[in-house]
Design a protein around this motif. Sequence first.
Motif, short mmCIF file in Angstrom:
data_model
loop_
_atom_site.label_atom_id
_atom_site.label_comp_id
_atom_site.label_asym_id
_atom_site.label_seq_id
_atom_site.Cartn_x
_atom_site.Cartn_y
_atom_site.Cartn_z
N ALA A 144 -26.58 92.05 16.68
CA ALA A 144 -27.14 91.36 18.01
C ALA A 144 -26.08 90.54 18.94
O ALA A 144 -26.11 90.87 20.11
CB ALA A 144 -28.17 90.40 17.26
N ALA A 145 -25.20 90.04 18.49
CA ALA A 145 -24.28 90.19 19.29
C ALA A 145 -23.34 91.30 19.96
O ALA A 145 -22.99 91.06 20.45
CB ALA A 145 -23.13 89.04 18.78
N MET A 146 -24.09 92.46 19.59
CA MET A 146 -23.19 93.50 20.15
C MET A 146 -23.63 93.89 21.65
O MET A 146 -24.77 94.24 21.95
CB MET A 146 -22.27 94.47 19.36
N ASP A 147 -22.77 94.29 22.33
CA ASP A 147 -23.44 95.40 23.75
C ASP A 147 -23.40 96.69 23.93
O ASP A 147 -22.05 96.85 24.57
CB ASP A 147 -22.65 93.91 25.07
N PHE A 148 -23.73 96.97 23.90
CA PHE A 148 -23.51 98.67 23.54
C PHE A 148 -25.06 99.47 23.46
O PHE A 148 -25.83 98.78 22.78
CB PHE A 148 -22.72 99.28 22.55
N GLU A 149 -25.00 100.39 23.76
CA GLU A 149 -26.28 101.78 23.46
C GLU A 149 -25.85 102.79 22.80
O GLU A 149 -25.39 103.34 23.68
CB GLU A 149 -27.74 101.90 24.66
N ALA A 150 -26.06 102.63 22.05
CA ALA A 150 -25.70 104.12 21.07
C ALA A 150 -25.84 105.50 21.81
O ALA A 150 -27.73 105.27 21.66
CB ALA A 150 -25.28 104.22 19.28
N ASP A 151 -25.81 106.75 20.97
CA ASP A 151 -26.11 107.81 21.56
C ASP A 151 -26.87 108.19 20.04
O ASP A 151 -28.03 109.43 20.33
CB ASP A 151 -25.72 108.35 21.89
N ALA A 152 -25.95 108.31 18.70
CA ALA A 152 -26.56 108.39 17.49
C ALA A 152 -26.54 107.34 16.43
O ALA A 152 -25.59 106.84 16.55
CB ALA A 152 -25.87 109.69 17.20
N TRP A 153 -27.23 107.14 15.50
CA TRP A 153 -27.23 106.25 14.59
C TRP A 153 -27.18 106.75 13.13
O TRP A 153 -27.88 107.17 12.92
CB TRP A 153 -27.96 105.20 14.44
N PHE A 154 -26.24 106.30 12.20
CA PHE A 154 -26.24 106.98 11.10
C PHE A 154 -25.95 105.63 10.01
O PHE A 154 -25.82 104.66 10.31
CB PHE A 154 -24.58 107.23 10.06
N LEU A 155 -27.76 105.77 9.44
CA LEU A 155 -28.05 104.32 8.68
C LEU A 155 -28.18 104.73 7.46
O LEU A 155 -28.41 105.24 6.81
CB LEU A 155 -30.12 104.68 8.19
N ASP A 156 -26.74 104.35 6.52
CA ASP A 156 -26.47 104.69 5.83
C ASP A 156 -25.80 103.77 4.56
O ASP A 156 -25.24 103.71 3.89
CB ASP A 156 -24.98 105.44 6.00
N GLY A 157 -26.93 102.11 4.53
CA GLY A 157 -26.34 101.16 3.94
C GLY A 157 -27.30 102.17 1.89
O GLY A 157 -27.32 103.03 2.20
N PHE A 158 -26.89 101.40 1.35
CA PHE A 158 -27.18 101.06 0.11
C PHE A 158 -29.02 101.29 0.38
O PHE A 158 -29.85 101.58 0.40
CB PHE A 158 -26.83 100.55 -1.76
N SER A 159 -29.82 101.97 -1.28
CA SER A 159 -31.21 102.97 -1.59
C SER A 159 -31.27 101.44 -0.79
O SER A 159 -31.60 99.99 -1.89
CB SER A 159 -30.73 102.92 -2.79
N PRO A 160 -33.16 101.03 -0.61
CA PRO A 160 -34.06 100.61 -0.31
C PRO A 160 -34.42 99.90 -0.66
O PRO A 160 -35.01 98.93 -0.60
CB PRO A 160 -34.46 101.31 0.96
N ALA A 161 -34.54 100.69 -2.31
CA ALA A 161 -35.28 99.48 -2.78
C ALA A 161 -34.06 98.86 -3.74
O ALA A 161 -34.75 97.60 -4.33
CB ALA A 161 -35.13 100.26 -3.87
N LYS A 162 -32.67 98.58 -3.62
CA LYS A 162 -31.25 98.09 -4.23
C LYS A 162 -31.20 97.09 -2.85
O LYS A 162 -30.16 95.81 -3.15
CB LYS A 162 -30.46 98.75 -4.74
N ASN A 163 -31.55 97.37 -1.52
CA ASN A 163 -30.47 96.71 -0.77
C ASN A 163 -31.47 96.90 0.92
O ASN A 163 -31.24 96.64 1.24
CB ASN A 163 -29.40 97.42 -0.84
N PRO A 164 -32.51 96.12 0.49
CA PRO A 164 -33.89 95.85 1.29
C PRO A 164 -33.17 95.21 2.81
O PRO A 164 -33.73 95.41 3.30
CB PRO A 164 -35.23 95.09 0.56
#
Length: 225
Positions: A144-164
Amino acid sequence: MSDQQADLEWRQDAIPVSTRFDDPYFSLDNGLAETRHVFLAGNDLPARFAPGFHIAELGFGTGLNLLTTWMAWDQAGAQGPLRFTSFEAFPMSADEMARALAAFPELGDYADRLVAAYREDTTLATLEGIEAQVVVGDARETLAAMDFEADAWFLDGFSPAKNPELWDEALLAQVGTHTKAGGTAATYTAAGFVRRNLAAAGFEVTRIPGFGRKRHMTQCVKPAA
């Protein structure tokens, strides 16, 4: 530097597994192929590469996604700087990174350069050849504190069931805010609540075939203004 480091165990003496989240850092089948399928092809890369292209990522991990993208950028003959901003709450050590990346000899000199720079400064301030930054801390606070707009995102957190926490509605809303109109996002998961949160964040969300044993993954586009 984060107060909390990665807690690891190793499978097949080569694949790091987070004991905190009981989840491997990359595919037990072929992590490099998974990155190319999910994050490169999932964001229509390298076809979309352009000077100053900016990729952002949730979950830096071993640095595998950065390295795979950097190599693809060079192989595509893309011009100008590639920007890569990654968020990581539990950074591993440089020695752990080197051990993990040894599983991918194809990355060669790229991996050596990354590990050397990471050893000097975990933010990658000294890495040459790519404009990379690792933001250490809880992404729910740092993004939230960052000032940028990315062209693409890699959403690579751990499993949603284990890291919601890394897939919650407020954080993915920030991902949407930090994406250019016409920008994209991709992730290996097709969990229903993740897709709903991405839709709520302003993305058009599509479920497509996943990598290996994963039947489906998620591809997103932020509609052009």
